[in-house]
Design a protein around this motif. Structure first.
Motif, mmCIF file in Angstrom:
data_model
loop_
_atom_site.group_PDB
_atom_site.id
_atom_site.type_symbol
_atom_site.label_atom_id
_atom_site.label_comp_id
_atom_site.label_asym_id
_atom_site.label_seq_id
_atom_site.Cartn_x
_atom_site.Cartn_y
_atom_site.Cartn_z
ATOM 1 N N VAL A 145 -20.550 -28.902 -6.483
ATOM 2 C CA VAL A 145 -19.074 -28.839 -7.022
ATOM 3 C C VAL A 145 -18.565 -30.236 -6.936
ATOM 4 C CG1 VAL A 145 -18.865 -26.623 -5.744
ATOM 5 C CG2 VAL A 145 -18.543 -28.807 -4.554
ATOM 6 N N VAL A 146 -19.454 -31.452 -6.438
ATOM 7 C CA VAL A 146 -18.740 -32.978 -6.328
ATOM 8 C C VAL A 146 -18.810 -33.252 -7.819
ATOM 9 C CG1 VAL A 146 -18.834 -34.991 -5.325
ATOM 10 C CG2 VAL A 146 -19.111 -32.717 -3.944
ATOM 11 N N ASN A 147 -17.913 -33.508 -8.400
ATOM 12 C CA ASN A 147 -17.610 -34.392 -9.522
ATOM 13 C C ASN A 147 -18.450 -33.488 -10.804
ATOM 14 O OD1 ASN A 147 -16.046 -36.227 -8.523
ATOM 15 N ND2 ASN A 147 -17.733 -37.832 -8.544
ATOM 16 N N ASN A 148 -18.308 -32.241 -10.491
ATOM 17 C CA ASN A 148 -19.124 -31.395 -11.646
ATOM 18 C C ASN A 148 -18.025 -30.857 -12.600
ATOM 19 O OD1 ASN A 148 -20.512 -29.480 -12.905
ATOM 20 N ND2 ASN A 148 -21.807 -28.856 -11.275
ATOM 21 N N TRP A 149 -17.934 -31.314 -13.621
ATOM 22 C CA TRP A 149 -16.815 -30.674 -14.551
ATOM 23 C C TRP A 149 -16.896 -29.252 -14.990
ATOM 24 C CZ3 TRP A 149 -17.098 -28.597 -19.288
ATOM 25 C CH2 TRP A 149 -18.352 -28.582 -20.020
ATOM 26 N N ILE A 150 -18.089 -28.807 -14.980
ATOM 27 C CA ILE A 150 -18.406 -27.272 -15.125
ATOM 28 C C ILE A 150 -17.900 -26.490 -14.244
ATOM 29 C CG2 ILE A 150 -20.592 -27.317 -14.689
ATOM 30 C CD1 ILE A 150 -18.596 -25.301 -17.493
ATOM 31 N N TYR A 151 -18.085 -26.825 -12.864
ATOM 32 C CA TYR A 151 -17.721 -25.899 -11.838
ATOM 33 C C TYR A 151 -16.091 -25.969 -11.839
ATOM 34 C CZ TYR A 151 -15.907 -25.356 -6.985
ATOM 35 O OH TYR A 151 -15.359 -24.770 -5.952
ATOM 36 N N ILE A 152 -15.423 -27.087 -12.477
ATOM 37 C CA ILE A 152 -13.903 -27.009 -12.305
ATOM 38 C C ILE A 152 -13.597 -26.021 -13.582
ATOM 39 C CG2 ILE A 152 -11.776 -28.207 -12.625
ATOM 40 C CD1 ILE A 152 -13.369 -28.617 -9.785
ATOM 41 N N ASN A 153 -14.355 -26.129 -14.849
ATOM 42 C CA ASN A 153 -14.134 -25.647 -15.873
ATOM 43 C C ASN A 153 -14.085 -23.992 -15.703
ATOM 44 O OD1 ASN A 153 -12.971 -25.944 -18.546
ATOM 45 N ND2 ASN A 153 -15.007 -25.542 -19.344
ATOM 46 N N THR A 154 -15.178 -23.626 -14.710
ATOM 47 C CA THR A 154 -15.428 -22.157 -14.437
ATOM 48 C C THR A 154 -14.233 -21.744 -13.633
ATOM 49 O OG1 THR A 154 -17.795 -22.735 -14.790
ATOM 50 C CG2 THR A 154 -17.057 -20.672 -13.708
ATOM 51 N N LEU A 155 -13.835 -22.553 -12.457
ATOM 52 C CA LEU A 155 -12.766 -22.104 -11.948
ATOM 53 C C LEU A 155 -11.445 -21.896 -12.591
ATOM 54 C CD1 LEU A 155 -12.740 -24.265 -8.831
ATOM 55 C CD2 LEU A 155 -13.082 -22.045 -8.719
ATOM 56 N N THR A 156 -11.340 -22.817 -13.864
ATOM 57 C CA THR A 156 -10.069 -22.561 -14.801
ATOM 58 C C THR A 156 -10.133 -21.426 -15.613
ATOM 59 O OG1 THR A 156 -10.150 -25.096 -14.902
ATOM 60 C CG2 THR A 156 -8.905 -23.824 -16.731
ATOM 61 N N ALA A 157 -11.482 -21.170 -16.050
ATOM 62 C CA ALA A 157 -11.547 -20.039 -16.967
ATOM 63 C C ALA A 157 -11.630 -18.562 -16.151
ATOM 64 C CB ALA A 157 -13.249 -19.696 -17.238
ATOM 65 N N LEU A 158 -11.693 -18.719 -14.557
ATOM 66 C CA LEU A 158 -11.486 -17.628 -13.746
ATOM 67 C C LEU A 158 -10.064 -17.464 -13.677
ATOM 68 C CD1 LEU A 158 -12.209 -15.723 -11.525
ATOM 69 C CD2 LEU A 158 -12.557 -17.509 -9.953
ATOM 70 N N GLY A 159 -9.201 -18.749 -13.386
ATOM 71 C CA GLY A 159 -7.784 -18.656 -13.403
ATOM 72 C C GLY A 159 -7.170 -17.849 -14.707
ATOM 73 N N GLN A 160 -7.553 -18.175 -15.752
ATOM 74 C CA GLN A 160 -7.109 -17.553 -16.955
ATOM 75 C C GLN A 160 -7.492 -16.131 -16.896
ATOM 76 O OE1 GLN A 160 -9.368 -20.620 -19.364
ATOM 77 N NE2 GLN A 160 -6.922 -21.240 -20.301
ATOM 78 N N ALA A 161 -8.598 -15.670 -16.468
ATOM 79 C CA ALA A 161 -9.041 -14.411 -16.790
ATOM 80 C C ALA A 161 -7.992 -13.688 -15.605
ATOM 81 C CB ALA A 161 -10.431 -14.326 -16.311
ATOM 82 N N TYR A 162 -7.661 -14.121 -14.632
ATOM 83 C CA TYR A 162 -6.900 -13.339 -13.697
ATOM 84 C C TYR A 162 -5.494 -13.231 -14.381
ATOM 85 C CZ TYR A 162 -9.738 -13.791 -9.309
ATOM 86 O OH TYR A 162 -10.618 -13.960 -8.402
ATOM 87 N N GLU A 163 -4.990 -14.189 -14.940
ATOM 88 C CA GLU A 163 -3.594 -14.117 -15.758
ATOM 89 C C GLU A 163 -3.834 -13.056 -16.751
ATOM 90 O OE1 GLU A 163 0.008 -16.916 -17.441
ATOM 91 O OE2 GLU A 163 -2.047 -17.657 -17.042
ATOM 92 N N ALA A 164 -4.891 -13.211 -17.687
ATOM 93 C CA ALA A 164 -5.073 -12.363 -18.788
ATOM 94 C C ALA A 164 -5.013 -10.812 -18.207
ATOM 95 C CB ALA A 164 -6.119 -12.597 -19.432
ATOM 96 N N THR A 165 -5.453 -10.606 -17.031
ATOM 97 C CA THR A 165 -5.681 -9.178 -16.282
ATOM 98 C C THR A 165 -4.448 -8.938 -15.586
ATOM 99 O OG1 THR A 165 -6.965 -10.071 -14.679
ATOM 100 C CG2 THR A 165 -7.849 -9.073 -16.712
ATOM 101 N N ASP A 166 -3.544 -9.774 -15.712
ATOM 102 C CA ASP A 166 -2.152 -9.531 -14.717
ATOM 103 C C ASP A 166 -2.140 -9.761 -13.380
ATOM 104 O OD1 ASP A 166 -0.494 -8.976 -17.117
ATOM 105 O OD2 ASP A 166 -1.090 -7.108 -17.137
#
Length: 252
Positions: free
Chosen positions: A195-216
């Protein structure tokens, strides 16, 4: 002020490409930290310079270094396709697919490589959606094989999540199911301490946040973005765009 150029997920019928940093590299700290800083600020010109340096120094006999280079190709190609820079994207698709095939000779059932292979097929679809009918199933074959070989594989779960997120429901897409795969990927990152300085970890969390929003699931989306801001200060995409937009849209 120049708008940062984020590696956003390319909307195509099957998936977009993301990656996982699952292999060590003799110079990985230098490259990975620099790549992460470029990503967090949306500076893809800097990403390219770092990637070029890595490409020049990679040891062709060192599998770990080849995987690291492939991961940088992978993220950069995602941005090129999203930015519709298709001619340059084809250059990196060719480079990457050649490298993947060489690595598969030695490890034909490597789950991460198979997920990459499926993702690069999807890049081609991103360039020409007309190819989705016959390339989409081919892409999914490799992604599904990746998960069959290793159900906890980070790359496989990210790719499967993106597939579920973007495919229309009539073709099997399911945003709620996508969340399950994103969560598996996040858990694997954290369990393996990647997780340290790993951009794809953060990008995956971001994708998760967007998916949560897309499913209300707005409270979960809010918590996800706040987690990102807490652990990664100054990640501009979330801090300056996605999180404020969420608050404004939902009057939070």
């Amino acid at each position: 002020m120049e708008r940062p150029q984020y590696i956003t997920r390319v909307v195509i019928l099957t998936i977009t490409a993301l990656l996982s940093m699952q292999f060590s590299f003799s110079q990985s700290t230098t490259y990975r930290d620099s790549i992460y800083k470029a990503y967090s600020r949306g500076k893809m010109d800097k990403w390219l310079k770092i990637m070029d340096t890595c490409e020049k120094n990679v040891d062709e006999n060192n599998v770990a270094e080849q995987f690291e280079l492939l991961s940088y190709y992978y993220g950069y190609t995602a941005w090129l396709v999203g930015a519709e820079k298709y001619d340059m994207a084809k250059v990196y698709i060719d480079k990457s697919e050649k490298l993947i095939e060489e690595l598969l000779v030695e490890s034909p059932e490597n789950a991460t490589l198979l997920a990459y292979k499926g993702a690069y097929i999807a890049y081609t679809i991103g360039i020409s959606n007309l190819k989705a009918i016959y390339l989409g199933p081919k892409s999914m074959k490799y992604i599904n094989k990746s998960i069959e070989l290793d159900s906890a594989n980070i790359q496989g779960n990210i790719e499967k999540g993106n597939s579920m997120y973007y495919r229309p429901s009539v073709f099997g897409g399911d945003k709620t199911e996508a969340i399950e795969y994103y969560l598996k990927a996040v858990k694997s990152f954290e369990d393996q301490e990647l997780v340290v300085n790993n951009w794809i970890y953060i990008n995956t969390l971001t994708a998760l946040g967007q998916a949560y929003e897309a499913t209300d699931q707005i409270p979960l989306a809010k918590l996800c973005y706040e987690k990102i801001i807490r652990i990664i200060p100054n990640f501009m995409w979330v801090e300056d765009e996605l999180y404020p937009d969420l608050l404004e849209r939902h009057k939070l």
